[in-house]
Design an enzyme around this catalytic site. Sequence first.
Site, PDB file in Angstrom:
ATOM      1  N   LYS A 227       0.858  -1.188   0.000  1.00  6.53           N
ATOM      2  CA  LYS A 227       0.000   0.000   0.000  1.00  6.53           C
ATOM      3  C   LYS A 227       0.885   1.225   0.000  1.00  6.53           C
ATOM      4  CE  LYS A 227      -4.471   0.951   0.374  1.00  6.53           C
ATOM      5  NZ  LYS A 227      -5.543   0.102  -0.162  1.00  6.53           N
TER       6      LYS A 227
HETATM    7  P1  NAD Z   1     -12.972   7.644  -2.677  1.00  9.49           P
HETATM    8  O1  NAD Z   1     -11.945   8.645  -2.338  1.00  9.49           O
HETATM    9  O2  NAD Z   1     -13.437   7.494  -4.069  1.00  9.49           O
HETATM   10  O3  NAD Z   1     -14.280   7.880  -1.761  1.00  9.49           O
HETATM   11  C1  NAD Z   1     -14.242   7.987  -0.362  1.00  9.49           C
HETATM   12  C2  NAD Z   1     -15.587   8.508   0.130  1.00  9.49           C
HETATM   13  O4  NAD Z   1     -15.588   8.529   1.562  1.00  9.49           O
HETATM   14  C3  NAD Z   1     -15.891   9.946  -0.314  1.00  9.49           C
HETATM   15  O5  NAD Z   1     -17.282  10.080  -0.523  1.00  9.49           O
HETATM   16  C4  NAD Z   1     -15.468  10.770   0.884  1.00  9.49           C
HETATM   17  O6  NAD Z   1     -16.105  12.039   0.950  1.00  9.49           O
HETATM   18  C5  NAD Z   1     -15.925   9.851   2.003  1.00  9.49           C
HETATM   19  N1  NAD Z   1     -15.250  10.082   3.298  1.00  9.49           N
HETATM   20  C6  NAD Z   1     -13.951  10.368   3.516  1.00  9.49           C
HETATM   21  N2  NAD Z   1     -13.752  10.538   4.836  1.00  9.49           N
HETATM   22  C7  NAD Z   1     -14.953  10.341   5.433  1.00  9.49           C
HETATM   23  C8  NAD Z   1     -15.403  10.372   6.782  1.00  9.49           C
HETATM   24  N3  NAD Z   1     -14.570  10.667   7.771  1.00  9.49           N
HETATM   25  N4  NAD Z   1     -16.704  10.102   7.023  1.00  9.49           N
HETATM   26  C9  NAD Z   1     -17.563   9.811   6.019  1.00  9.49           C
HETATM   27  N5  NAD Z   1     -17.193   9.771   4.734  1.00  9.49           N
HETATM   28  C10 NAD Z   1     -15.915  10.035   4.455  1.00  9.49           C
HETATM   29  O7  NAD Z   1     -12.401   6.235  -2.106  1.00  9.49           O
HETATM   30  P2  NAD Z   1     -12.847   4.765  -2.542  1.00  9.49           P
HETATM   31  O8  NAD Z   1     -11.933   4.311  -3.609  1.00  9.49           O
HETATM   32  O9  NAD Z   1     -14.322   4.713  -2.739  1.00  9.49           O
HETATM   33  O10 NAD Z   1     -12.449   3.943  -1.239  1.00  9.49           O
HETATM   34  C11 NAD Z   1     -13.334   3.830  -0.120  1.00  9.49           C
HETATM   35  C12 NAD Z   1     -12.855   2.669   0.767  1.00  9.49           C
HETATM   36  O11 NAD Z   1     -12.833   1.454  -0.002  1.00  9.49           O
HETATM   37  C13 NAD Z   1     -11.437   2.818   1.321  1.00  9.49           C
HETATM   38  O12 NAD Z   1     -11.378   2.206   2.590  1.00  9.49           O
HETATM   39  C14 NAD Z   1     -10.592   2.026   0.334  1.00  9.49           C
HETATM   40  O13 NAD Z   1      -9.383   1.584   0.903  1.00  9.49           O
HETATM   41  C15 NAD Z   1     -11.529   0.864   0.045  1.00  9.49           C
HETATM   42  N6  NAD Z   1     -11.280   0.149  -1.204  1.00  9.49           N
HETATM   43  C16 NAD Z   1     -11.279   0.804  -2.403  1.00  9.49           C
HETATM   44  C17 NAD Z   1     -11.088   0.070  -3.575  1.00  9.49           C
HETATM   45  C18 NAD Z   1     -11.167   0.717  -4.928  1.00  9.49           C
HETATM   46  O14 NAD Z   1     -11.129  -0.025  -5.930  1.00  9.49           O
HETATM   47  N7  NAD Z   1     -11.275   2.014  -5.050  1.00  9.49           N
HETATM   48  C19 NAD Z   1     -10.849  -1.308  -3.512  1.00  9.49           C
HETATM   49  C20 NAD Z   1     -10.877  -1.940  -2.259  1.00  9.49           C
HETATM   50  C21 NAD Z   1     -11.090  -1.197  -1.125  1.00  9.49           C
END
Ligand code: NAD
Length: 419
Positions: free
Chosen positions: A112
């Site tokens: 990561k």
């Molecule tokens: P992103 O940046 O696209 O979206 C994150 C969302 O969470 C946004 O809407 C943001 O405003 C919101 N957010 C941030 N801090 C917050 C808080 N304190 N309270 C409430 N909402 C909050 O990120 P993503 O890619 O959607 O990732 C989200 C989660 O999924 C993370 O934990 C990431 O590690 C995990 N993840 C992502 C992927 C991927 O393919 N993108 C794959 C596996 C896991």
Amino acid sequence: MPVEREHCQCQDTQFHFLERAFESLQLRAAQRELLLSSFRETAISIPLQTHGSNGGELQTFMGYRVQHNHARGPFKGGLRFHPSVNIGEIRALAQLMTWKTALVDIPFGGAKGGIAVDTSQMSQHALEILTKRFAQKMAPILGVHQDILAPDVGTNPQVMAWILEEYSKSHGFTPAIVTGKPMELGGSAGRLEATGRSVAYITSKVATDMSLPIKNASIVIQGFGNVGSYTALHLAAMGSHIIGLSDARKGVYCKTGIDISLAQRHVNETGWLEGLAGTEPISNAELLELPCDILIPAAIEATINCDNADAIKARLVVEAANIPITHLADTTLRERDITIVPDILANAGGVLGSYYEWVQNLQEFPWEEDTVFKRLEQRLSRVYQQVRDLAKQGKTDLRTAAYELAIGRVNKAIALRGF
Ligand code: NAD
């Protein structure tokens, strides 16, 4: 949240979950130590001249890449841009990737990366320079068969394109160095929605096993970024009612169900969910405690913790985000008979989609979207059955069963290679 607390909470949680599986697998202390150790941890500083409203200003950003384990294949994992990024958080998330890639049985290890940065305070141009400098400094430890990056919180296909460009300057055009990149540069059909689509798929499978019909189920989702928005879209298409949504700023609530396409358009236009037509405002704290059938944290770590675990009203919690439940909250929820689908299973569709993209890049042979989705569902269905059966057999929870399967595979590879 202060950096130090976040640092400890993430690692502590991971450690407690692993301990449960280590005990069941009866691993020796030396084996546990090796499994918990990072292969390499790289920290860099990136000075950047930013141009704010009050003129130019020199800022130094910290960037990290933790390569946890590569017993089963090259390091693989996302790159995060968020103000709270720190080495402890990245270390815990890198470990999680090792177990996730092993659980879905793809030939990758775990890594990561991240930069501690508030992207909302930067121009696109500054972000491009910051990303390219990160890629330039990290290039010696990256490689198509060494370490491959992907989007995560705060990053997106555009960020992947900048990394691809920087890396290709010294290595020739190398699309397989990143996954989750734009289609025009070798991205895979379906990768953008792969994680959310898979979260929805696994949610429907688990709900069916709990005799909880997904059609008409009331669902609350925290986080409306890549993962949260596609999860919402697919669950709504299955007939569920998404009654609550939130982002980093605020939440929105509608008893009869939110129009997800409208929410996506609203966020594209305004940047936030706030003010979405047909909804009432709600705080993130209130959102998590709403009465509903299914709660899906899809934002950041530790949002379900000791402060709110007693107040969660859902029957099923699906970890679309990584490490969204602290270990103490996990115990509370399990004692209250709330089923938890662990992150390494729930959001594994993301890295599976990335693996398919990497394979297509290496073969220089793109697949149709249908092929990607069919393979995703087949693999996830098989993995879920394995986890569910092991949990039943061992009379344990889905998380411990998933960890047992994953750790067992990594441990076997370590022994075979003679690390
Ligand atoms: P992103 O940046 O696209 O979206 C994150 C969302 O969470 C946004 O809407 C943001 O405003 C919101 N957010 C941030 N801090 C917050 C808080 N304190 N309270 C409430 N909402 C909050 O990120 P993503 O890619 O959607 O990732 C989200 C989660 O999924 C993370 O934990 C990431 O590690 C995990 N993840 C992502 C992927 C991927 O393919 N993108 C794959 C596996 C896991």
